[in-house]
Scaffold this motif. Structure first.
Motif, PDB file in Angstrom:
ATOM      1  N   GLU A 134       0.837  -1.201   0.000  1.00  0.00           N
ATOM      2  CA  GLU A 134       0.000   0.000   0.000  1.00  0.00           C
ATOM      3  C   GLU A 134       0.873   1.254   0.000  1.00  0.00           C
ATOM      4  O   GLU A 134       1.944   1.264   0.605  1.00  0.00           O
ATOM      5  N   HIS A 167     -12.370   5.909  -0.016  1.00  0.00           N
ATOM      6  CA  HIS A 167     -11.208   5.019   0.032  1.00  0.00           C
ATOM      7  C   HIS A 167     -10.375   5.546   1.200  1.00  0.00           C
ATOM      8  O   HIS A 167     -10.031   6.733   1.223  1.00  0.00           O
ATOM      9  N   HIS A 217      -7.211   4.963   4.165  1.00  0.00           N
ATOM     10  CA  HIS A 217      -6.014   4.279   4.677  1.00  0.00           C
ATOM     11  C   HIS A 217      -5.732   4.735   6.107  1.00  0.00           C
ATOM     12  O   HIS A 217      -6.121   5.842   6.501  1.00  0.00           O
ATOM     13  N   HIS A 223      -4.817  -0.392   4.341  1.00  0.00           N
ATOM     14  CA  HIS A 223      -6.126  -0.009   3.811  1.00  0.00           C
ATOM     15  C   HIS A 223      -7.211  -0.372   4.834  1.00  0.00           C
ATOM     16  O   HIS A 223      -7.293  -1.507   5.275  1.00  0.00           O
TER      17      HIS A 223
HETATM   18 ZN   LIG Z   1      -6.323   1.238  -0.374  1.00  0.00          ZN
END
Ligand SMILES: [Zn+2]
Ligand SMILES: [Zn+2]
Length: 435
Positions: free
Chosen positions: A66, A204, A206, A217
């Motif tokens: 990531e 989205h 993190h 994530h």
């Molecule tokens: Zn992600």
């Protein structure tokens, strides 16, 4: 500097003032749905034009892990071994898709628990943003900081035996964290499903642990009754850079062809975006606004005297329609200021100057060395960086702060033909790259 040009494209007329407020723009490269099974790398983070206050996320390399950029710090995490996350920092990393935004300023709010899903985060963020006057059709970044009771997060792992860290049938490693301080970075969009959000989600997100030993994530969350801090990007001022102009509508036509000229148009005419062009553009906008208070500049009724710089003269003739051969443009080094602009019908003349101290002296010092051919390839790059910062400053400030206008009741139009000025912006055209 392309980012700047994009910002201009977002601003609209008519002109109540030269300033507008916008939410920092969110950019994307590549898309989740286009990764396929090859995971072609679409962005090299080192090549992003502006890393200051950068916030970004995407997969690291070909699903090796990531990526999360927090305020200009490029973190990437791998989990080649179960339960073992490795977090590093480097700009020399690539990604099959990336979502990013430069956010200089954040506004802080309290976010009361309990929150028990990413869906709830999405709803709360949307409700607050809407309340604050954000247009939810435009994507934006957000952050949530504090102590998180429970977080489940994953780090993806490679899908092909050719990639370092591959394990058959393992697509990611899951991590469960309890009572961890840290920060969530999220991107919200109602229009990027399959691009940077999943098909059922508008966010989205993190997570980065405070001690930077974990980043991944976000899958699941439970905050208990903790109050967290939610941050939304503060709207940033940008200068509206379009001038509305009136011309005739064909070769023998009547006045009435109204168009907008923005900095992008001027950049194409001039050849590049540079600080002098932006100075010229903003100075002229201020002067023309004064001469034409209704905001419509009659280019058949305007003449101009410009300082000889290649940038200023291009801004002058392009924007005002003044031309040497029609006695509506000439160049003079003998005036106090950048331009004198005059309405032909009323003879009203305005001189426009840049205030002292606005332009960093070092730009002029290095600039004059460059004109003498005494600047090394690397110093030329340094000068460009300084000019770009200066440009950015000009474009985020109210022109009133940087330019002054003065009426010239006794102005005499006194054209001179002089064509031996040096075109300073082509002198270094064959200098090699900085090694
Ligand atoms: Zn992600
Ligand atoms: Zn230039």
């Amino acid at each position: 500097m392309n980012k700047l040009i994009l910002i201009f494209a977002l601003t609209f007329l008519p002109l109540p003032s030269l300033m507008a407020q916008i939410i920092p723009k969110v950019y994307t490269k590549g898309a989740m749905k286009d990764m396929g099974t090859a995971y072609d790398l679409k962005v090299w983070l080192d090549s992003l034009p502006d890393k200051s206050n950068l916030f970004a996320m995407g997969p690291y390399d070909k699903m090796k892990g990531e990526i999360t950029v927090f305020d200009g710090k490029p973190f990437f995490a791998t989990a080649f071994v179960k339960d073992k996350a490795v977090v590093s920092q480097n700009w020399d990393i690539r990604s099959p898709f990336l979502v990013y935004s430069n956010v200089k300023d954040w506004e802080e709010f309290n976010l009361n628990g309990p929150i028990n899903s990413t869906q709830e985060i999405e709803e709360k963020v949307a409700a607050l943003a809407k309340d604050k006057g954000y247009d939810l059709k435009e994507p934006f970044a957000f952050r949530i900081a504090g102590e998180f009771a429970q977080i489940t997060a994953h780090i993806v792992t490679p899908r092909s035996p050719k990639i370092e860290g591959y394990k058959p049938d393992v697509k990611s490693q899951k991590f469960f964290l309890e009572n961890n301080k840290g920060e969530l970075l999220g991107f919200y969009s109602e229009n990027h499903q399959g691009i940077f959000t999943g098909s059922k989600s508008f966010v989205h997100i993190h997570f980065l642990k405070e001690d930077q030993t974990f980043m991944g994530h976000l899958d699941e969350i439970s905050t208990g009754n903790q109050t967290l801090k939610l941050y939304l990007p503060r709207k940033q001022p940008v200068v509206r850079t379009a001038v509305q102009v009136n011309d005739t509508d064909f070769s023998k036509g009547r006045l009435g062809n109204i168009q907008y000229i923005d900095l992008n148009d001027l950049v194409k005419f001039h050849g590049h975006l540079c600080d002098g062009l932006v100075v010229g553009h903003l100075a002229l906008q201020s002067a023309l606004n004064e001469l034409y208070p209704d905001g419509l500049v009659d280019r058949t009724n305007t003449r101009i005297v410009s300082k000889p710089s290649p940038c200023l003269t291009d801004a002058a003739i392009y924007t005002t329609g003044g031309r040497y051969q029609f006695n509506t443009f000439y160049v003079s080094d003998n005036m106090d200021g950048l331009f004198t602009v005059q309405r032909i019908d009323t003879r009203e003349a305005i001189a426009v100057k840049m205030k002292k101290g606005v332009k960093p002296q070092e730009i002029d010092q290095l600039g004059s060395l460059a004109v003498k051919g005494e600047l090394s390839a690397c110093d030329l790059d340094k000068l460009k960086g300084m000019e770009d910062n200066f440009t950015e400053m000009l474009l985020s400030a109210d022109p009133k702060d940087n330019f002054t206008l003065s009426e010239l009741p006794d102005f005499k139009w006194n054209p001179v033909l002089k064509n031996d000025y040096i075109k300073t912006d082509i002198l270094n055209k064959n200098i090699s790259k900085c090694q």
